[in-house]
Design an enzyme around this catalytic site. Structure first.
Site, mmCIF file in Angstrom:
data_model
loop_
_atom_site.group_PDB
_atom_site.id
_atom_site.type_symbol
_atom_site.label_atom_id
_atom_site.label_comp_id
_atom_site.label_asym_id
_atom_site.label_seq_id
_atom_site.Cartn_x
_atom_site.Cartn_y
_atom_site.Cartn_z
ATOM 1 N N LYS A 156 3.671 -2.550 -7.241
ATOM 2 C CA LYS A 156 5.051 -2.240 -7.585
ATOM 3 C C LYS A 156 6.060 -2.915 -6.672
ATOM 4 O O LYS A 156 7.052 -3.442 -7.121
ATOM 5 C CB LYS A 156 5.258 -0.725 -7.574
ATOM 6 C CG LYS A 156 6.656 -0.270 -7.955
ATOM 7 C CD LYS A 156 6.945 -0.556 -9.413
ATOM 8 C CE LYS A 156 8.373 -0.259 -9.803
ATOM 9 N NZ LYS A 156 8.732 -0.986 -11.021
ATOM 10 N N GLU A 168 12.613 -12.957 -19.376
ATOM 11 C CA GLU A 168 12.223 -11.586 -19.058
ATOM 12 C C GLU A 168 11.212 -11.063 -20.087
ATOM 13 O O GLU A 168 10.247 -10.390 -19.747
ATOM 14 C CB GLU A 168 13.474 -10.702 -18.969
ATOM 15 C CG GLU A 168 13.226 -9.225 -18.707
ATOM 16 C CD GLU A 168 12.451 -8.929 -17.419
ATOM 17 O OE1 GLU A 168 12.216 -9.827 -16.610
ATOM 18 O OE2 GLU A 168 12.037 -7.758 -17.275
ATOM 19 N N HIS A 193 11.107 -31.524 -25.449
ATOM 20 C CA HIS A 193 10.905 -32.531 -24.396
ATOM 21 C C HIS A 193 9.499 -32.428 -23.805
ATOM 22 O O HIS A 193 9.276 -32.787 -22.659
ATOM 23 C CB HIS A 193 11.984 -32.389 -23.328
ATOM 24 C CG HIS A 193 13.353 -32.657 -23.879
ATOM 25 N ND1 HIS A 193 13.790 -33.919 -24.202
ATOM 26 C CD2 HIS A 193 14.355 -31.814 -24.235
ATOM 27 C CE1 HIS A 193 15.008 -33.850 -24.709
ATOM 28 N NE2 HIS A 193 15.372 -32.577 -24.737
ATOM 29 N N ASN A 224 0.881 0.405 6.078
ATOM 30 C CA ASN A 224 1.376 -0.420 4.970
ATOM 31 C C ASN A 224 2.202 -1.539 5.577
ATOM 32 O O ASN A 224 3.125 -1.270 6.340
ATOM 33 C CB ASN A 224 2.243 0.444 4.037
ATOM 34 C CG ASN A 224 2.990 -0.399 3.014
ATOM 35 O OD1 ASN A 224 2.494 -1.428 2.567
ATOM 36 N ND2 ASN A 224 4.187 0.020 2.658
ATOM 37 N N GLY A 225 1.873 -2.773 5.244
ATOM 38 C CA GLY A 225 2.612 -3.910 5.799
ATOM 39 C C GLY A 225 1.629 -4.963 6.276
ATOM 40 O O GLY A 225 0.464 -4.970 5.858
ATOM 41 N N ARG A 248 1.357 1.687 -5.914
ATOM 42 C CA ARG A 248 1.596 0.739 -4.823
ATOM 43 C C ARG A 248 0.326 0.006 -4.403
ATOM 44 O O ARG A 248 0.373 -0.939 -3.619
ATOM 45 C CB ARG A 248 2.157 1.481 -3.597
ATOM 46 C CG ARG A 248 3.470 2.170 -3.863
ATOM 47 C CD ARG A 248 3.925 2.892 -2.624
ATOM 48 N NE ARG A 248 4.135 1.978 -1.538
ATOM 49 C CZ ARG A 248 5.266 1.328 -1.307
ATOM 50 N NH1 ARG A 248 6.290 1.521 -2.093
ATOM 51 N NH2 ARG A 248 5.371 0.507 -0.295
ATOM 52 N N LYS A 261 7.449 -9.742 -19.241
ATOM 53 C CA LYS A 261 6.981 -8.402 -19.614
ATOM 54 C C LYS A 261 5.660 -8.499 -20.354
ATOM 55 O O LYS A 261 4.711 -7.783 -20.059
ATOM 56 C CB LYS A 261 7.977 -7.680 -20.529
ATOM 57 C CG LYS A 261 9.194 -7.062 -19.917
ATOM 58 C CD LYS A 261 8.943 -5.840 -19.072
ATOM 59 C CE LYS A 261 8.662 -6.201 -17.646
ATOM 60 N NZ LYS A 261 9.776 -6.493 -16.785
ATOM 61 N N CYS A 275 0.857 -1.179 0.000
ATOM 62 C CA CYS A 275 0.000 0.000 0.000
ATOM 63 C C CYS A 275 0.896 1.232 0.000
ATOM 64 O O CYS A 275 2.096 1.140 0.213
ATOM 65 C CB CYS A 275 -0.862 0.036 1.262
ATOM 66 S SG CYS A 275 -1.793 -1.473 1.515
ATOM 67 N N TRP A 285 -3.729 -1.914 -1.488
ATOM 68 C CA TRP A 285 -3.670 -3.140 -2.284
ATOM 69 C C TRP A 285 -3.975 -4.237 -1.283
ATOM 70 O O TRP A 285 -3.158 -4.562 -0.436
ATOM 71 C CB TRP A 285 -2.269 -3.288 -2.879
ATOM 72 C CG TRP A 285 -2.122 -4.437 -3.810
ATOM 73 C CD1 TRP A 285 -2.747 -4.609 -5.009
ATOM 74 C CD2 TRP A 285 -1.256 -5.569 -3.640
ATOM 75 N NE1 TRP A 285 -2.323 -5.781 -5.592
ATOM 76 C CE2 TRP A 285 -1.408 -6.386 -4.782
ATOM 77 C CE3 TRP A 285 -0.365 -5.982 -2.665
ATOM 78 C CZ2 TRP A 285 -0.724 -7.577 -4.944
ATOM 79 C CZ3 TRP A 285 0.316 -7.170 -2.834
ATOM 80 C CH2 TRP A 285 0.140 -7.954 -3.967
ATOM 81 N N GLU A 328 2.608 -9.897 -18.056
ATOM 82 C CA GLU A 328 2.115 -9.099 -16.923
ATOM 83 C C GLU A 328 1.354 -7.857 -17.363
ATOM 84 O O GLU A 328 0.441 -7.416 -16.687
ATOM 85 C CB GLU A 328 3.237 -8.735 -15.947
ATOM 86 C CG GLU A 328 4.258 -7.770 -16.479
ATOM 87 C CD GLU A 328 5.364 -7.474 -15.477
ATOM 88 O OE1 GLU A 328 5.081 -7.331 -14.292
ATOM 89 O OE2 GLU A 328 6.524 -7.365 -15.910
HETATM 90 C C1 F6R Z 1 8.248 -7.427 -13.329
HETATM 91 C C2 F6R Z 1 8.530 -6.824 -12.039
HETATM 92 C C3 F6R Z 1 8.672 -7.727 -10.876
HETATM 93 C C4 F6R Z 1 9.826 -7.259 -9.969
HETATM 94 C C5 F6R Z 1 9.854 -8.090 -8.688
HETATM 95 C C6 F6R Z 1 11.006 -7.707 -7.794
HETATM 96 O O1 F6R Z 1 8.148 -6.449 -14.330
HETATM 97 O O2 F6R Z 1 8.610 -5.629 -11.911
HETATM 98 O O3 F6R Z 1 8.845 -9.052 -11.253
HETATM 99 O O4 F6R Z 1 11.019 -7.378 -10.682
HETATM 100 O O5 F6R Z 1 8.652 -7.929 -7.996
HETATM 101 O O6 F6R Z 1 10.944 -6.384 -7.405
HETATM 102 P P1 F6R Z 1 12.180 -5.664 -6.749
HETATM 103 O O7 F6R Z 1 13.260 -5.582 -7.798
HETATM 104 O O8 F6R Z 1 11.678 -4.313 -6.343
HETATM 105 O O9 F6R Z 1 12.616 -6.507 -5.590
#
Ligand code: F6R
Length: 609
Positions: free
Chosen positions: A604, A482, A505, A102-103, A27, A486, A2, A76, A489
């Protein structure tokens, strides 16, 4: 995860709180709320389910709430569905305390039953509500003493903003294992979950240590340590430009951040290359220690984990040290093997990811030396690691990481090359060649970004597909992982990444006429092998889009479309591949009209395990 904000000063608090929450909406965005206190100590709270705009409308942009002190929250959901009641702030039963959090309060059920036995009635399903009631329960005339007693009862992680009706000029802020900064203005002071939310007002910040209590009024910030002694804290200045926290003409933060990569990579790499040598000025790995390293663990989540896989391939190649890469959420539970001679590299853009923080603590417990690669200054991981190498990506707002990821990869190149030089495992000519390529990386990203049309066109061809496959070998496989992340998501298209040789396989049975397969064929050494895997899927009807290096132009004979990365050292190419795949994911999501910066179900920084 949050976002929380707080304000004390002379201005009307509510519009400022809403403005801060706008910056923190990444967030959490399933509900929001604010509480303001007027000079008479009357606390008024307004909450709304849904996007922040609902709360803005409900309060006429905050104009219909009086009071110059207040707290706010964007949620969130973790405990209890998103609705008005579960939204923060939560008020004590007597209405004298309001809390944003938050937490996670891990022992909230125990506390809830304790409070229920004392006659308290709970209205929400949240863990946070216990804090509001505990404040009421423990208050016997001294608010600081009461907050301390409550903190002593909580276990878990929290960043808190608290209003109390008898201190109308002041609000209180505390953090433990959740991010929170105090921003210092002129005749006004703020809190927020991150610095960008406050850059418009100040660039002077104070960081709180675990369980310190900050009493914040418009004119001063007084901080009490765990023994309730006043703690003097030196503010620090951040040179982030407030503009970097705005979209700056781009339709989405993600596209803006993709375009910020040349600068982000340059800022991460260039200050660390002096007189053609790598100088890791912010870390202290002595030659003696480096020579004693017998293994490296790299730990991260999501994209940070993918960066770690690139790091593994790279470090093993240039340093000849074994490297294990782990998902942070798995690391702790597999009884990892580590001691003083194992270096654990912890990767996290936010520096707050709960699993990654837990992995760091586990590594420390095992006496492994920890080196964090982190973007956010003063974040929990940065503070707890033995050493920190900051990526200078600037604030990343879009939920899907772009510049956060490429700067992590660049940082791993710096670390690997530094270790290789110290260990003397790299010939001088190769060292120089890689350094040169590292210096050019930023210009090469710029070149690649100058021609988005091809990627846009490809996105327009494939956005209707339900499934996509990504294949590659070696580092190209890590890039495929990766790229798939991308795409899925932000565009919600199912995407799977496979080592190119592994598809046959099992998974190849999913390939049918028209299945799109993105083949990363950058690595020259593995090209012939990858090419035969491309042929395998083509024979089954796949349409192949290749991302290739100029050395591998023969891929055109098999691929339907090919995107070429600019020339660079093959080991550094994954940074360039990533940019193409980010653009592809972005444009697919854009054609589909997705909510790119805030994809559904995602936040995020994931501060829950
Ligand atoms: C994907 C993405 C997430 C973060 C992951 C780790 O686009 O953003 O997979 O890479 O949640 O986040 P951090 O780097 O902040 O620990």
């Amino acid at each position: 995860m949050c976002g929380i904000v707080g304000y004390a000063g002379r201005r009307k608090a509510a519009p400022l709180l809403l403005d801060g929450l706008k910056k923190l909406e990444y967030r959490g965005y399933d509900s929001s709320g604010i509480a303001v206190e007027n000079a008479k100590g009357e606390i008024q709270a307004v909450k709304a389910k849904g996007r922040l705009i609902k709360l803005i409308e409900l309060t006429s942009g905050g104009e219909n709430l009086d009071g110059t002190v207040g707290i706010g929250h964007t949620r969130w959901a973790t405990h209890g569905e998103p609705n008005d009641v579960n939204s923060h702030p939560h008020l004590s039963e007597d209405g004298r305390f309001a809390v944003v959090h938050n937490g996670i309060i891990e022992n909230y059920l125990e506390l809830k039953s304790f409070l229920t036995d004392k006659g308290f009635k709970f209205v929400s399903q949240t863990d946070t509500e216990v804090i509001a009631h505990l404040l009421e329960y423990y208050f016997d005339g001294d608010v600081l003493d009461c907050i301390r007693k409550v903190l002593n009862k909580l276990s878990g992680s929290y960043a808190l903003g608290i209003l109390f009706n008898e201190t109308p000029d002041v609000f209180y802020a505390i953090r433990k294992d959740s991010p929170l900064v105090v921003g210092l203005g002129k005749d006004e002071n703020f809190i927020a979950s991150d610095m960008p939310a406050l850059l418009k007002h100040t660039r002077n910040f104070i960081l709180l240590s675990d369980d310190e209590i900050a009493c914040i009024s418009g004119t001063k910030v007084v901080i009490y340590n765990k023994n309730m002694e006043v703690e003097e804290k030196k503010p620090f200045f951040v040179d982030w430009d407030p503009e970097t926290a705005e979209k700056g003409g781009y339709p989405h933060f993600m596209l803006k951040e993709i375009h910020e990569q040349p600068k982000a990579v340059r800022d991460t790499v260039m200050p660390r290359i002096k007189d053609d040598k790598i100088v890791l000025y912010d870390i202290s790995l002595s030659a003696e220690y480096v020579k004693s390293i017998k293994k490296i663990n790299i730990v991260g989540c999501g994209s940070a984990y993918h960066a770690g896989i690139i790091g593994k391939y790279y470090i093993e190649r240039v340093c000849r040290i074994p490297v294990e890469t782990d998902f942070a959420s798995e690391f702790r539970y597999r009884s990892p093997i580590a001691d003083e001679r194992v270096l654990t590299i912890i990767i996290s853009q936010s520096g707050e990811t709960a699993d990654t923080l837990a992995a760091l603590r586990e590594a420390k417990r095992l006496k492994s030396r920890t080196l964090a690669v982190v973007n956010v200054l003063g974040s929990s991981i940065a503070r707890e690691a033995d050493d920190v190498l900051y990526t200078h990506a600037g604030p990343e707002i879009a939920v899907a990481t772009t510049k956060g990821y490429t700067t992590q990869v660049a940082a791993l190149y710096l670390i690997g090359l530094y270790l290789a030089k110290t260990l003397d495992t790299i010939p001088q000519s190769e060292y120089e060649e890689q350094l040169k390529s590292l210096k050019n990386l930023s210009d090469n990203i710029t070149k690649l970004l100058e021609k988005p049309e091809e990627t846009q066109y490809l996105a327009s061809l494939y956005y209707k597909n339900k499934d996509l496959f990504f294949i590659g070998r070696g580092m190209d496989y890590a890039s495929a992982l990766e790229g798939a992340l991308k795409l899925k998501e932000i565009s919600y298209i199912h995407a799977e990444a496979y080592p190119a040789g592994e598809l046959k396989h099992g998974t190849i049975s999913l390939i049918e006429n028209g299945s799109p397969v993105i083949a990363v064929a950058v690595d020259k050494r593995l090209f012939e092998k990858t090419l035969s895997n491309i042929k395998e899927v083509k024979t089954r009807g796949a349409k192949v889009i290749a991302v290739a290096s100029n050395e591998n132009r023969a891929v055109e004979n098999e691929a339907e479309h090919t995107l070429y990365i600019p020339d660079c050292h093959p080991l550094l190419a994954p940074v360039l591949t990533a940019v193409y795949l980010q653009l592809f994911g972005y444009y697919v999501a854009a054609v589909k009209g997705c909510d790119i910066d805030k994809p559904r179900n995602l936040a995020k920084s994931v501060t829950v395990e």
